[in-house]
Design a protein around this motif. Structure first.
Motif, PDB file in Angstrom:
ATOM      1  N   ILE A 292      10.838  68.154   1.055  1.00 56.64           N
ATOM      2  CA  ILE A 292      10.932  69.696   1.387  1.00 56.64           C
ATOM      3  C   ILE A 292       9.659  70.370   1.584  1.00 56.64           C
ATOM      4  CG2 ILE A 292      11.450  72.288   0.703  1.00 56.64           C
ATOM      5  CD1 ILE A 292      13.907  70.919  -0.441  1.00 56.64           C
ATOM      6  N   GLU A 293       8.397  69.911   0.907  1.00 57.76           N
ATOM      7  CA  GLU A 293       7.013  70.314   0.869  1.00 57.76           C
ATOM      8  C   GLU A 293       6.437  69.852   2.013  1.00 57.76           C
ATOM      9  OE1 GLU A 293       6.305  70.859  -4.180  1.00 57.76           O
ATOM     10  OE2 GLU A 293       5.596  69.135  -3.022  1.00 57.76           O
ATOM     11  N   GLU A 294       6.669  68.603   2.325  1.00 65.41           N
ATOM     12  CA  GLU A 294       5.868  68.050   3.674  1.00 65.41           C
ATOM     13  C   GLU A 294       6.604  68.567   4.965  1.00 65.41           C
ATOM     14  OE1 GLU A 294       5.521  63.596   5.855  1.00 65.41           O
ATOM     15  OE2 GLU A 294       6.652  63.784   3.731  1.00 65.41           O
ATOM     16  N   ALA A 295       7.853  69.026   4.774  1.00 62.72           N
ATOM     17  CA  ALA A 295       8.651  69.548   6.016  1.00 62.72           C
ATOM     18  C   ALA A 295       8.211  71.004   6.019  1.00 62.72           C
ATOM     19  CB  ALA A 295      10.008  69.727   5.799  1.00 62.72           C
ATOM     20  N   ILE A 296       7.891  71.735   5.240  1.00 65.19           N
ATOM     21  CA  ILE A 296       7.294  73.213   5.312  1.00 65.19           C
ATOM     22  C   ILE A 296       5.869  73.142   5.798  1.00 65.19           C
ATOM     23  CG2 ILE A 296       6.376  74.978   3.718  1.00 65.19           C
ATOM     24  CD1 ILE A 296       8.795  74.583   1.813  1.00 65.19           C
ATOM     25  N   LEU A 297       4.950  72.241   5.320  1.00 68.68           N
ATOM     26  CA  LEU A 297       3.570  71.959   5.915  1.00 68.68           C
ATOM     27  C   LEU A 297       3.645  71.701   7.465  1.00 68.68           C
ATOM     28  CD1 LEU A 297       1.546  70.525   2.992  1.00 68.68           C
ATOM     29  CD2 LEU A 297       1.446  72.659   3.837  1.00 68.68           C
ATOM     30  N   ASN A 298       4.773  71.233   7.869  1.00 70.15           N
ATOM     31  CA  ASN A 298       4.936  70.685   9.396  1.00 70.15           C
ATOM     32  C   ASN A 298       5.706  71.561  10.127  1.00 70.15           C
ATOM     33  OD1 ASN A 298       3.309  68.341   8.986  1.00 70.15           O
ATOM     34  ND2 ASN A 298       5.154  67.035   8.187  1.00 70.15           N
TER      35      ASN A 298
END
Length: 346
Positions: A292-298
């Motif tokens: 989720i954290e990676e998706a938020i940054l992308n």
């Protein structure tokens, strides 16, 4: 009053505000309640361990007239498309309640105030700083009405000022430091009485509207996102080059004056403030947290956009850039200047 008693009184106030604020957290919009099978401390669903995990997303609108669950729907849909997770939104009633929800394991992700980042640095992981139209910084303003007779911050001595939530950086905390720098005695504000003026607290929209509607309110302190549409653009040009160069609100300054019939007069503009972050709960122990954290940054601006048939308020940010607690040291300085201590918030 001794310094020790001063600090104790401040801590007691914020502790009480936090405890009452969590009562204002709305119920889970999905199935079970928070911490009761809907979204426990591990962020997973009760029962079948192979079912899709859930993540409670705590939302706190800065402006009362925003339907924030609808506003954030593109973000929820994006995360669910990128990660095998079910997002369950919950609207909190205040910045304090948002932090309390995270501290009490009632949420996994949060839209949170910069001040709450410092207050909750022991239990929050900063995922990233939100960007609005290319800017990761925003501004606080103090405004009045053109016929108020108020020409500067010093003229507010003895007057009533309407401010934001007591933990709002742009609505209350930064404006208080600016009033203090202008020579006004802020006393125990925001968790007590100011000496040089009276203050009432709410959200940005309410603060602005109360100033316009009430003869006894001489000024409002709000984020520029709330005030700029009612302030002639040239006033920002005269007062703050940083605002002209950085602010996402500069281009639309004054746009609502003719349509609304409301014009505001600018009294002060702050230095740039780091925008509010998106955070996750540090002790959330689920494999989807990192995804989720990676998706938020992308996430992209297109991902955050509504369809053409949507008639509500659009999501105010267009992306997220990586951030750390160091990005919010300016906020820590503001809290220190005001003598606020949040480490005992529980």
């Amino acid at each position: 009053m001794s310094d020790n008693r001063w600090s104790a009184n401040r801590r007691t106030f914020v502790k009480t505000a936090g405890a009452s604020g969590v009562v204002g957290l709305a119920g889970c919009t999905g199935g079970g309640g928070s911490g009761d099978g809907g979204s426990g401390s591990d962020g997973g669903t009760a029962g079948d361990t192979e079912s899709t995990p859930t993540a409670q997303f705590i939302l706190n609108p800065a402006e009362a007239d925003v339907e924030i669950e609808r506003q954030y729907q593109p973000m929820f849909e994006y995360l669910e498309s990128e990660v095998d997770v079910e997002i369950e939104p919950d609207r909190a009633e205040s910045y304090t309640a948002t932090l309390q929800a995270m501290r009490n394991d009632q949420g996994e992700i949060a839209d949170i105030s910069p001040s709450a980042v410092i207050a909750g640095e022991d239990i929050l992981d900063i995922v990233g700083i939100r960007i609005a139209y290319g800017a990761a910084q925003y501004f606080s303003t103090t405004t009045t009405t053109p016929d108020s007779g108020i020409e500067s911050l010093t003229d507010l001595e003895g007057e009533l000022i309407y401010m934001g939530d007591i933990l709002s950086v742009s609505g209350t905390l930064v404006p208080l430091t600016m009033l203090q720098d202008a020579g006004l005695d802020i006393g125990n504000a925001p968790d007590g009485d100011a000496e040089a003026f009276d203050a009432e607290y709410s959200d940005h929209t309410t603060a602005r509207e109360q100033m316009v509607q009430r003869d006894d309110v001489m000024a409002a302190t709000t984020g520029a996102f709330s005030s700029a549409p009612y302030v002639p653009q040239e006033q920002f040009e005269e007062m703050s080059q940083d605002f002209v160069d950085i602010s996402a609100e500069y281009e639309g300054a004054g746009d609502q004056i003719e349509e609304s019939g409301t014009e505001l007069q600018l009294l002060a503009v702050s230095d740039p403030i780091p925008r509010a972050p998106l955070v996750t709960r540090s002790n959330w122990d689920n494999s989807v947290k990192g995804e989720i954290e990676e998706a938020i940054l992308n996430v992209s601006e297109d991902d955050l956009s509504h369809g053409e048939d949507y008639e509500g308020e659009p999501l105010w940010f267009t992306g997220v850039e990586e951030g750390t607690i160091e990005d919010y040291e300016m906020i820590r300085t503001v809290l220190d200047e005001l003598g606020l201590e949040f480490e005992d918030l529980a």
